[in-house]
Write an enzyme that holds these catalytic residues in place. Structure first.
Site, mmCIF file in Angstrom:
data_model
loop_
_atom_site.group_PDB
_atom_site.id
_atom_site.type_symbol
_atom_site.label_atom_id
_atom_site.label_comp_id
_atom_site.label_asym_id
_atom_site.label_seq_id
_atom_site.Cartn_x
_atom_site.Cartn_y
_atom_site.Cartn_z
ATOM 1 N N GLY A 221 -53.627 37.063 -2.998
ATOM 2 C CA GLY A 221 -52.893 35.810 -3.115
ATOM 3 C C GLY A 221 -52.702 35.136 -1.784
ATOM 4 N N SER A 222 -51.677 34.318 -1.696
ATOM 5 C CA SER A 222 -51.491 33.510 -0.496
ATOM 6 C C SER A 222 -50.854 34.309 0.627
ATOM 7 C CB SER A 222 -50.622 32.300 -0.810
ATOM 8 O OG SER A 222 -49.297 32.721 -1.055
ATOM 9 N N GLY A 226 -47.744 36.895 0.486
ATOM 10 C CA GLY A 226 -48.006 38.189 1.115
ATOM 11 C C GLY A 226 -46.928 38.552 2.130
ATOM 12 N N GLU A 245 -54.985 40.770 0.221
ATOM 13 C CA GLU A 245 -56.129 39.886 0.459
ATOM 14 C C GLU A 245 -55.533 38.498 0.457
ATOM 15 O OE1 GLU A 245 -58.360 37.207 -0.167
ATOM 16 O OE2 GLU A 245 -59.276 38.071 -1.952
ATOM 17 N N CYS A 282 -61.694 32.790 -3.013
ATOM 18 C CA CYS A 282 -61.306 33.240 -1.674
ATOM 19 C C CYS A 282 -62.512 33.302 -0.742
ATOM 20 C CB CYS A 282 -60.603 34.587 -1.743
ATOM 21 S SG CYS A 282 -61.241 35.673 -3.017
#
Lengths: 503, 503
Positions: A221-222, A226, A245, A282
């Site tokens: 995610g962002s 995170g 990630e 991504c």
């Protein structure tokens, strides 16, 4: 509490799901139940676990029509893309099943007792063991491959851990129905109760990460979310690994000869790569370095972007962030707009945006990931401008180099420049469309990921394992894989790698 | 700035070393130089690096007399122990050289292009690559094995990374002379300048961890210092992995039959294990569970402790902390003192301390590591008391079980109880004296360590590597190890593990 809503990004219509957010007490109970399941799972051998993974793959495919339809309505992604993604997730479960059967992931080592320069050395045997219940946070952009039925779940289960999933707020029904497919199949297969669990709502996700029974967190995610999860972990009494990630710009470089030799193909490929799934990947190439003289490629991309119909974005938050970042890239990053995006009549839809900048002007301010159909084209006069510009690019999942055989020195130089920056180097292709295979790597230097591990490919399993050593252990307490005699897994015995007996 | 002092713990005499603390500017220059060395090291193949490691091993042994003498004066450890430790460090460099030659640590994988259920899959090749300059913080208690010439340095270099070492304040001259042995040998071997670096002083250590050029930190030391380093890392712009070996209680359990059958041997072995090197070992058994009826073992340990002469501790800080913790174990932990330690006439010397408690009374307050010659003997009436007491024990490097063949069910139950608590389970032996071998594991659940990796054994190298994947790469840019054809390393090709061609 009010129930969760689901929104169709193609129309903007929101409806109630009937799903209630999971309470803190329920999260605690689920985490404790997962800890029980963890102990129960120990009783089952590898072959049993491989069978479980295959049963989960079958269940996914059995519910394909329902799941894909649900995901279309919640994500706006195309049917063909979602069908492929579901196939990929089922394939991934089966590939992990093969890996569990094969057993190399255990990294089994036997050092028999021996005399050493320091005196007699004891018998030491070591392999990897599962670490405990794993919290999995899926992403908005992959409702299957990086969500309930995705790689984190598959690798955590393959390792022998129970999983508790935080359903993504952007696709609650897809999460619920995916979970139901897995949970039903696990129960039918005879897995311990609570081998799989799911929680709903942001507060439940936070409580899950804070729960003492949770042994690690997998997150796609962002960067901002995170950081929030990392802060929760930092406040735990017992810190746990956080596999995130997070963010990736994915630079792509086209050499002069490649730009001349393959202008049309590169324009096509690049356009498809940055606009596929509305650029919400991504691994989307966010910045492309093209020679100043490659105007034809730029013109072709511009023409295609101008003609493109708006595509649905996953949710209104992504649409809002996209606009903000695009403006920052222009205002702070000094990029010029070649194609401004336009929105459709309904829902959260958007057409592609193309920005341009001189490579010599590339700074960190124009090197920000814009999640959505946007590319920054950086035009260079000298390759040295690319080298300098790369210093402004943050750590990424991938870098891509398009080059010709005639330029092997240049390609080698560029490869050397990007090596420390990324986790995967793609040649004459595109970084999107991540193959699921033994060796695929999906990770990279911060902020692409925050660890030295991968979230795709078989070695993703290493994240949810830890070494355990047995010293002078009686055979009865040793795992099967560490007993003397023929083994069904590869092992290193007294320093020498041996293949499995059956291999 | 004033120069660093060195203190002989056997006498308490402090003298100036003439070594100045490294300034912040010097640290920055060293870290940048290490980053240059990192790039330069890429040009050298594995066989070259294996040769470097062997040259370092040779250099250590050539300077053995000087180094051991220096370490004796700075640590108070015995000559025989230090000689063995130096031998161990040289052996470790050579074992890593063997591992580098062998190449399995690269985890090389080749997935040739293939059709998949999701369409054509590209060629993907993956192996582990070094991550960059590593900061190494050695421990006070192992001036060789976990210091300048220790496992972190050996594994970081083996992986292909330069190393910048923070000299331990408790043995600055040993650090300086060990470093000089390594640096001279590296230069003679032709290694790039600044492949090895060293800094002195606490402020320099903090600056090193904060430096953007540093890619990871290896640390063996106290939980409190570990937390300080983690806080520095948390404030970096780019977070980096922190591999900390921090604190360990190392429970040891003696079953009823073992206590009957081997009372004398267990009393001898346990006494030697908790008092060797004055109990200043991270694997020292800090708490031993003995049956209530095993009074003979306790009496024998008490008698030996009462007769024992004081041994030098490493420094006055350890002596002070030892006293404090011993008092806490009695006041808060409700342990009874069976043998109170006494100090010697000179220096920081201390005789062994023995405490006792009923296993049913074991709480977290008595489960604290006391670094030094102290053991808590927990007497149990029912084995179930051990099981419950273990819940109060923090994650440890090791657990030890003494049991008889007649009690195989009990041993299996105990093994299952400790499995989630530790990184290594020792049977009918003692956790001290860590064998250096391929499979040894030195790590364990928090707070023993803070990662899923090890700091001893060949897999310690994994801490300083990360995966990199090459997609559809031309042969010229691939590392030798990933090219088609016969390979000198084991590889997984299209899912099948293959031994090296020369194997």
């Amino acid at each position: 509490m009010s129930t969760l809503t689901t929104t169709d990004p193609r129309t903007g219509a929101a409806t109630s799901t009937g799903i209630e957010p999971t309470s803190a007490a329920e999260v605690g109970a689920l985490a404790s139940a997962a800890a029980e399941a963890f102990r129960a799972l120990r009783a089952y051998p590898r072959v049993w676990r491989a069978g479980l993974l295959r049963a989960l793959a079958d269940a996914l495919e059995e519910r394909r029509v329902e799941l894909v339809e649900t995901a279309m309505a919640e994500t706006g992604l195309a049917e063909a893309r979602l069908n492929t993604e579901l196939t990929r997730s089922a394939f991934q479960f089966r590939l992990f099943a093969d890996a569990v059967d094969e057993g190399g992931y255990l990294e089994a080592i036997i050092d028999h007792a021996a005399s050493t320069p320091m005196g007699p050395g004891p018998d030491v045997r070591r392999m990897l063991v599962p670490i405990g219940p794993i919290a999995v946070f899926g992403s908005s952009n992959f409702p299957f491959a990086f969500s309930v039925v995705g790689g984190d779940t598959a690798s955590a289960l393959a390792a022998g851990n129970p999983v508790v999933i935080k359903a993504h707020s952007s696709h609650p029904l897809t999460s619920q129905r995916s979970f139901s497919a897995l949970a039903d199949a696990a129960a039918a297969y005879g897995a311990p109760a609570h081998t799989l669990g799911i929680v709903y709502g942001q507060a439940a996700g936070a409580a899950l990460v804070a729960d003492p029974a949770i042994a690690a967190v997998g997150f796609t995610g962002s960067l901002s979310t995170g950081r929030i999860l990392q802060e929760i972990i930092d406040q735990r009494e017992t810190p746990i690994p956080f596999f995130g990630e997070l963010s990736s710009l994915n630079p792509l470089i086209v050499t002069p000869d490649a730009a001349s030799a393959r202008a049309d193909a590169i324009a096509d490929g690049l356009f498809t790569s940055f606009t596929g799934s509305a650029g919400q990947l991504c691994t989307k190439p966010g910045i492309a370095f093209l020679p100043a003289e490659a105007g034809g490629i730029v013109d072709a991309i511009v023409a295609r972007a101008q003609d493109a119909a708006p595509q649905a974005l996953l949710n209104s938050r992504i649409l809002g962030a996209f606009d903000e970042i695009r403006e920052r890239l222009i205002d702070d990053g000094k990029a010029r707009s070649l194609v401004a995006p336009h929105t459709g009549a309904d829902g959260f839809t958007l057409s592609p945006a193309v920005l341009e900048i001189d490579a010599a002007d590339v700074t960190a301010a124009v090197a920000e990931e814009a999640f959505g159909p946007l590319i920054v084209i950086a035009r260079y006069r000298e390759v040295d401008e690319v080298r300098i510009a790369l210093e402004a690019i943050p750590g990424s999942l991938t870098a891509t180099i398009h080059g010709e055989a005639s330029e092997s020195d240049l390609v080698a130089t560029l490869a050397s420049e990007v090596q420390d920056l990324v986790g995967r180097i793609v040649y004459n292709g595109y970084p999107t469309g991540v193959r699921v295979s033994w060796g695929m790597h999906h990770g990279g230097p911060w902020p692409a990921t925050n660890t030295q591990h991968t979230s795709v490919g078989i070695s993703a399993i290493r994240r949810f394992l830890r070494p355990l050593a047995w010293q002078d252990a009686p055979e009865a307490v040793l795992p099967e894989e560490l007993r003397d005699g023929a083994a069904d897994v590869p092992r290193r015995v007294d320093g020498v790698l041996e293949l499995a007996a059956s291999a």
